[in-house]
Design an enzyme around this catalytic site. Structure first.
Site, PDB file in Angstrom:
ATOM      1  N   GLU A 123      36.304-104.687 -43.635  1.00 13.16           N
ATOM      2  CA  GLU A 123      36.247-105.031 -45.049  1.00 13.16           C
ATOM      3  C   GLU A 123      34.862-105.255 -45.627  1.00 13.16           C
ATOM      4  O   GLU A 123      34.728-105.967 -46.618  1.00 13.16           O
ATOM      5  CB  GLU A 123      37.071-106.295 -45.269  1.00 13.16           C
ATOM      6  N   ASN A 124      33.804-104.685 -45.051  1.00 15.79           N
ATOM      7  CA  ASN A 124      32.450-104.883 -45.593  1.00 15.79           C
ATOM      8  C   ASN A 124      32.508-104.913 -47.121  1.00 15.79           C
ATOM      9  O   ASN A 124      33.115-104.039 -47.746  1.00 15.79           O
ATOM     10  CB  ASN A 124      31.538-103.729 -45.167  1.00 15.79           C
ATOM     11  N   HIS A 171      45.256-104.562 -46.966  1.00 19.29           N
ATOM     12  CA  HIS A 171      44.670-105.610 -46.118  1.00 19.29           C
ATOM     13  C   HIS A 171      43.180-105.753 -46.431  1.00 19.29           C
ATOM     14  O   HIS A 171      42.681-106.858 -46.679  1.00 19.29           O
ATOM     15  CB  HIS A 171      44.887-105.226 -44.653  1.00 19.29           C
ATOM     16  N   GLU A 172      42.469-104.638 -46.438  1.00 19.54           N
ATOM     17  CA  GLU A 172      41.017-104.713 -46.621  1.00 19.54           C
ATOM     18  C   GLU A 172      40.648-105.145 -48.037  1.00 19.54           C
ATOM     19  O   GLU A 172      39.654-105.853 -48.245  1.00 19.54           O
ATOM     20  CB  GLU A 172      40.361-103.374 -46.283  1.00 19.54           C
TER      21      GLU A 172
HETATM   22 ZN    ZN Z   1      41.265-108.103 -41.563  1.00 21.77          ZN
END
Ligand code: ZN
Length: 1037
Positions: A435-436, A468-469
């Protein structure tokens, strides 16, 4: 982060995005992939305290008090398990709750257990006495002398032999970073990079040193610019202490509180060969090998790319510049502000200053990538990037991301704070996605989608991972856990939101079934002694890596689901919104979340007390229910549910101090339509035992834990169990599909612990002939196929054949009704995929013949669109049974650009019954030849399920252990999966001892891993299951 993923897993129901990548089950299992309940194959990664690790429940801090350190060293001296310590800690915690004496029918300790328990207590007390006095002594020839000093910190020696000024793994907080000015120049020909970082520092306490992280970087120049007096740069000496990944600057004069300084460092390093830090990756483009460089920093690899304060609480802003060649582009967290051409033909891209963020979220990529983009209504530019010849597979991800970004902005009521959001498909990627902030990276197979060939579950998986991200952009990025012990705050929440958001935004994807499966799965793991509390003390890199397991992700999500049900959606949402606003750009501990929720008007003030019972204790409760029909009352009792019986595992003695605050839900026979809210009853169970007095008379049955939304299992006393069984047989639609799946699941997990007989569990499946819903069917198949595999691997082929026959008996009619098409709803398509995979695996009916016909046609045209995409794994698997077919699949795999399809082909090849082929695949992947190394955990896991592959897979692990650890590093999710999956089919004492001996031989790199403890416990559970149930199984079948 999404630990690992394999597109196939898309099919996996267990959705744990994480593990899915390592799953192997055939499509069949798609949905439900693994046997979960049994001792057999838990899949996540949990572990037991290792001797080198101090487990202190509920202690958020890592720095031990002196007394505690003394305790630890003394205990070690005595060979004492630290588990003792942690349980005494928990006991203290449990004591806070209002505990009643066990009054009833909950499994009571036998007299023998009581005696044994008393004996153990005496031993522990004796040791504790010794331990208490020991630290105060120094033993010499003359005996024990009082220590004359309290514990002193021992400073290590730096690589140059000088004293390193900081002794701890965690950094000091006297000096903190405020801003990083970072310039990087990767050279994709020499595979190296140079960097210059200027770190603006603020002094918070007087100190004479600056200590920060750096690992495998060659620092060529170091200066400091002081804010005091002249702003001249002054050369400084760098000391390095490699075991802690730290460097330090010792200064002649003190830095004083409130001062600001700039630390300037110039350095060089090689691009990493693995999947973390600043690493290189390659792919084929028109028969040419192209190189790219990308980053993966979470949890502790930013220090491999630039010197930094690499802990999540050291948030700072970043200004990044990247020097690149003309045929590449560069990307980073923020939008590009300028590109400057240099005289030597290179270009420098300058990115906008970031918001305040943690180092593990920094990212950059240098590559030849192409993109598609779309602006959201609120003005954020969303782009999807991939290598040029995959441009036609990016549209679905883009549309999903735009919709989900809007959903989250509305739900959190906080705008996404950056001007752009990039989603990048990276050819080599260890995890599923990362997830940057502003630059989310993915495996290609879970971002790229082609309508014609991807299965419905591919689509579901891609949406889930994006959801999710994107949730992390708020939960994790905007508000970050203070330390990795509370990783679940990031991951549990993002996992919960992936289901919640998709139910709202893409209801047709029906992700609820997948969420249910993941809850079953994590409970399987959490019912072992090797499990750990959600919030667990961690310090070093391996311990931090081990936090990325299904407890943090799926148990975290499961308890949030339960809390949301308890509070109601509105209060829950308000609490989250408040939490994010109160802590934005900051760091939090678990209790901050509960405090924000409590602050929402009208919230029951017991939320924190209640949730502590779920986050600070390992495991979950079994609630025993006994209905007294004559007196119209229900007796309740709770205890920790453990699958390993005391006789098998001395350390698993039932600990009555475990106590949860459980928000129970139930219906009764007098009002059983739980689509009507008036029928749904609730009860808050805080004590060990309790009684519910029913208002309505003549209640004949009760059903607790509606839709399995609570994180507990229910054990009905025999007469209620029989009543429920009768209802399932006669009118199963009285219960929801998730409740029917839960009946199956709970019955098998209770049987594995010996709470009910395997005969009773199997009797639950008899109604299946009337069932046509995906959730209960897939759960039943998971349980029965798990038994089948175990029995088969013990060489009891006749009994295995009878298990197979039973499966066909109950599902044969349903299988016969399936068509070889993609028609129907998602649920119908999932069911078809599961059932036909089972049918072909078991050579039932005309399945193999039909699959072979479709495969032969495909072999001629090689057109994927000729195959029903939901069934293509099954078709490839049947075709690959023959050497010629297997090679056809491999040839296409080798040249194909469709990642989702390649995943199906790899799964099919790995289901082979030819051990030589399986071993060949393992080595190809290890050497990153035709198969990428990122696929190796998946190959090993899938092969381990097969009769041909489970022993070669384990041999491969033993023979190549050093290489595996070098590629994936110790403690990481892939290593956890490899250890657990390649040993999970063993069910004999000789295998147990072989596994134990192997990891023992690795000294401090083996047995201390939680995954190893879990693997050993699974084998013991398998042995226990076989000992207890084989005979019954033979009789019943
Ligand atoms: Zn995660």
């Amino acid at each position: 982060m999404e630990p690992g993923f394999h597109s196939e897993r898309a099919q996996l129901p267990r959705n744990m995005i994480e593990n899915s990548m390592f799953e192997e089950e055939p499509d069949v299992v798609d949905l439900a992939k693994e046997p979960r309940l049994h001792p057999l194959e838990p899949d996540e990664v949990e572990y037991e305290p290792r001797s080198s690790r101090l487990l202190v429940r509920g202690l958020g801090e890592h720095d031990l008090e002196d007394d505690e350190e003394d305790y630890e060293s003394s205990a070690r001296l005595l060979g004492m398990s630290f588990m003792n310590r942690s349980s005494s800690h928990r006991n203290n915690m449990a004591g806070v709750y209002n505990q009643e004496p066990s009054g009833g029918f909950c499994s009571l300790s036998s007299a023998r257990t009581v005696l044994v328990g008393a004996f153990v207590v005496v031993i522990i007390l004796s040791i504790a006495m010794v331990v208490y006095f020991l630290p105060k002594c120094t033993f010499t020839k003359e005996g024990c002398h009082k220590k004359n000093t309290t514990l002193t910190l021992v400073y290590p020696l730096a690589t140059n032999g000088q004293v390193f000024p900081w002794p701890k793994v965690r950094l000091p907080t006297a000096v903190v970073p405020v801003h990083y000015d970072l310039t990087l120049h990767p050279n994709l020909t020499t595979m190296s990079f140079t960097g210059i970082v200027k770190i603006s520092l603020l002094v918070k306490e007087d100190t004479n040193n600056i200590t920060l992280h750096s690992f495998d970087l060659k620092i060529t120049k170091a200066t400091i610019t002081s804010s005091k007096g002249s702003s001249q740069q002054k050369d400084v000496q760098i000391l390095e202490y490699r075991p802690h990944h730290q460097i330090a600057i010792k200064l002649d004069s003190m830095l004083l509180n409130g001062e600001t300084h700039i630390l300037n460092l110039e350095y060089s390093a090689n691009l990493s060969d693995g999947f973390s830090g600043f690493y290189k990756s390659s792919y084929q483009d028109k028969n040419k090998t192209r190189i790219l460089a990308a980053t993966q920093f979470e949890p502790t690899s930013a220090r491999n790319a630039f010197p930094c304060f690499d802990e999540p609480a050291f948030k700072a802003t970043f200004s990044i510049k990247i020097i690149r060649e003309a045929d590449h582009i560069s990307l980073s967290n923020t939008q590009k502000d300028a590109t400057t051409p240099f005289a030597d033909g290179l270009f420098q891209d300058t990115f906008a200053k970031s918001v305040k963020m943690s180092t593990y979220l920094v990212a950059f990529i240098v590559a030849d990538l192409k993109n598609v983009s779309q602006a959201t209504a609120s003005g954020t530019l969303v782009s999807v990037y991939a290598v040029p010849d995959k441009m036609d597979q990016m549209r679905y991800a883009l549309e999903s991301a735009v919709k989900l970004l809007k959903f989250y902005e509305d739900f959190f009521n906080i705008s996404y704070p950056l001007k752009k959001l990039d989603l990048v498909a990276v050819p080599d990627f260890e995890a599923g996605a990362m997830e940057n902030w502003g630059l989310i990276t993915f495996r290609e197979a879970i971002l790229l989608y082609e309508e014609e060939t991807a299965s419905i579950l591919d689509k579901q998986t891609i949406s889930i991972v994006i959801a999710h991200e994107l949730a992390h952009q708020w939960f994790g990025n905007l508000v970050t856990m203070e330390w990795w012990n509370d990783l679940w705050l990031n991951e549990g929440f993002a996992t919960f939101m992936e289901y919640f958001s998709l139910e709202k935004v893409f209801p047709k994807l029906k992700v609820a079934d997948r969420f249910l499966t993941t809850r079953f799965k994590v409970m399987e793991k959490d019912s072992m002694n090797s499990s750990h509390p959600l919030s667990t003390s961690v310090e070093n890199v391996e311990e931090i890596e081990e936090m990325f397991d299904s407890i943090s992700y799926q148990k975290g999500a499961a308890i949030l689901l339960m809390l949301q049900g308890f509070l109601g959606e509105t209060v829950f949402q308000k609490g989250i919104e408040r939490y994010l606003n109160e802590h934005k750009y900051g760091n939090t501990k678990t209790e901050d979340l509960w405090n924000s929720i409590i602050d929402v008007k009208n919230v029951d003030l017991n939320v924190k007390e209640m949730m502590n019972t779920w986050t600070l204790q390992a495991g979950f409760p079994m609630v025993t229910v006994k209905l007294d029909t004559t007196a119209s009352k229900i007796h309740l009792c709770q205890e920790r549910f453990l699958r390993m019986s005391v006789s098998q595992e001395p350390s698993s003695s039932p600990d009555s101090s475990y106590l949860w605050h459980i928000p129970l839900t139930y219906i009764t026979s007098s009002c059983s339509d739980y689509t009507q809210s008036k029928c749904i009853k609730t009860w808050f169970l805080k004590n060990k035992t309790d009684i519910i007095y029913l208002k309505e008379p003549n209640v004949t049955w009760v059903k607790f834990n509606l839709h399995m939304n609570g994180y507990y299992i229910v054990h009905y006393e025999e007469s209620t169990f029989k009543k429920l069984l009768g209802l399932l047989k006669n009118n199963h639609l009285v219960f929801s599909d998730h409740d029917r799946a839960a009946f199956i699941n709970n019955a098998f997990i209770l049987a594995s612990a010996g709470k009910i007989t395997v005969k009773q569990a199997l009797s639950m499946t008899k109604y299946m002939k009337n069932e046509n819903n995906t959730a209960p069917i897939s759960e039943t198949l998971i349980q029965l196929r798990h038994i089948y595999r175990l029995v088969q691997k013990r060489g009891m082929l006749q009994l295995a054949g009878r298990v197979k026959k039973y499966i066909i008996d109950i599902f044969g009619d349903l299988i016969n009704n399936q068509t070889w098409s993609n028609n129907g709803s998602l649920s119908e398509r999932q069911l078809r995929s599961i059932l036909l995979d089972v049918a072909c695996d078991y050579n039932y009916g005309d399945c193999v013949q039909k699959a072979q016909g479709l495969f032969t046609k495909w072999e001629m045209t090689k057109k994927m669109s000729d195959l029903p995409s939901d069934l293509s794994t099954t078709i490839y698997s049947v075709g690959a049974r023959e050497v010629k077919g297997w090679e056809s699949v491999l040839n296409v795999y080798n040249s194909l650009k469709l990642e989702t399809e390649k995943s199906k082909m790899l799964r099919a090849m790995t289901k082979s019954s030819n051990a030589k082929q399986l071993i060949w695949l393992m080595y190809q992947s290890l050497h990153h030849s035709i198969i990428r190394t990122q696929e190796l955990p998946f190959i090993l896991a899938t092969a381990s399920r097969t009769l041909a592959g489970y022993l070669p897979a384990w041999d491969f692990v033993k023979e190549n252990w050093d290489d595996l650890v070098e590629k994936f590093h110790l403690g990481s999710f892939p290593i956890q999966a490899i250890i657990i999956k390649t040993t999970s089919q063993f069910s004999t004492k000789s295998h147990e001892s072989e596994v134990q001996t192997f990891f023992d031989s690795l000294m401090d790199k083996g047995l201390q891993l939680r995954a190893v403890q879990e693997a050993l416990e699974i084998i013991r559970l398998n042995i226990q299951w076989m000992d207890k149930n084989l005979k019954n199984l033979e009789v019943w079948l």
